[in-house]
Scaffold this active site. Structure first.
Site, PDB file in Angstrom:
ATOM      1  N   ASP A 113      -7.734  -1.517  -4.617  1.00 53.93           N
ATOM      2  CA  ASP A 113      -7.413  -2.679  -5.502  1.00 53.93           C
ATOM      3  C   ASP A 113      -7.092  -3.907  -4.709  1.00 53.93           C
ATOM      4  OD1 ASP A 113      -6.806  -0.698  -7.130  1.00 53.93           O
ATOM      5  OD2 ASP A 113      -4.739  -0.393  -6.691  1.00 53.93           O
TER       6      ASP A 113
HETATM    7  N1  URA Z   1      -4.922   4.292  -5.343  1.00 47.75           N
HETATM    8  C1  URA Z   1      -4.336   3.146  -5.800  1.00 47.75           C
HETATM    9  O1  URA Z   1      -3.324   3.174  -6.656  1.00 47.75           O
HETATM   10  N2  URA Z   1      -4.965   1.864  -5.409  1.00 47.75           N
HETATM   11  C2  URA Z   1      -5.964   1.771  -4.587  1.00 47.75           C
HETATM   12  O2  URA Z   1      -6.428   0.723  -4.028  1.00 47.75           O
HETATM   13  C3  URA Z   1      -6.362   3.061  -4.109  1.00 47.75           C
HETATM   14  C4  URA Z   1      -5.928   4.448  -4.472  1.00 47.75           C
END
Ligand code: URA
Length: 244
Positions: A113
């Site tokens: 993310d």
């Molecule tokens: N889980 C999440 O919530 N975000 C990420 O970037 C990776 C795994």
């Protein structure tokens, strides 16, 4: 012994992003490339793609860019998006401009993310990418999470149970392991790659992730000396460690 692949010089250089075929012709006419010290002029010369080529073939006396089949590790900084075409800061914008014109394209191996930092792999090797992200591979990914609320104490058992059901998902999460570091900090190891999985898992047990950082993928650990935004090529051993 496997046969060494060869490629026409103009095709090789165009694929590495040095320019269009026409621009490559112009660069060759200007004596910009040398192989073992000799100026390269013939666009249709076939070049053997041996591992030492990047040292032997030079552009303005600089080593050639990595050959196709590369895998990079990046310490993804907060705020960068794993997308080729969204607005704002992109992880690809941290790579040299020429690398962004390569064919095949360099893509992230799965995504983190925008608000997650840490170990991100990037590759132009489709086989490697699929080997890592295939749900069947169940490669362990470790995340350090900073939480909004104190842990209750039952989260590790719930995550390990293999019964945790996330909203809008048909099947429960595979068993995951939680290592509690403090009241509001924990390391979660998951073997899947569902959308926002770590944040959603903590949300499902009544918490909220404030900070998330990926520490490792398989046996590959993000080194302490790789600063946020920095990247480097993986060695053959590191590459094998990802999928070991
Ligand atoms: N889980 C999440 O919530 N975000 C990420 O970037 C990776 C795994």
């Amino acid at each position: 012994m496997s046969k060494v692949q060869t490629l026409r010089l103009d095709r090789l250089l165009a694929n590495l992003g040095y320019g269009s075929r026409r621009e490559i012709h112009m660069l060759l006419n200007r004596s910009c490339f040398r192989l073992d010290g000799e100026i390269l002029r013939k666009v249709d010369q076939h070049i053997a793609l041996t591992p030492d080529l990047t040292e032997r073939l030079q552009y303005f006396r600089e080593p050639l860019d990595p050959l196709p089949g590369l895998v990079l590790m990046m310490n993804k900084p907060l705020g960068a998006t794993c997308s080729h075409n969204e607005a704002g800061a992109l992880v690809y914008g941290l790579l040299p401009e020429r690398w962004q014109k390569r064919e095949p394209k360099i893509s992230s191996v799965g995504r983190l993310d925008k608000d997650t930092s840490g170990l991100l792999l990037l590759t132009d090797d489709g086989d490697f990418l699929h080997q890592v992200i295939s749900p069947r591979a169940q490669i362990a990914k470790r995340y350090r999470a900073t939480l909004d609320r104190p842990l209750r104490g039952d989260e590790a058992a719930i995550f390990a149970s293999g019964t945790l059901q996330l909203e809008n998902e048909k099947t429960p999460c595979l068993p995951a392991s939680l290592e509690v570091l403090s009241e509001r900090e924990a390391v979660l190891t998951i073997t899947e790659g569902r959308y926002h999985q770590v944040r959603r898992m903590f949300a499902a047990v009544g918490n909220h992730v404030l900070g998330l950082h990926r520490m490792s993928i398989g046996g590959l650990v993000l080194p302490d000396d790789l600063a946020p935004g920095a990247y480097r090529l993986l060695s053959a051993e590191e590459r094998a460690a990802v999928v070991a």
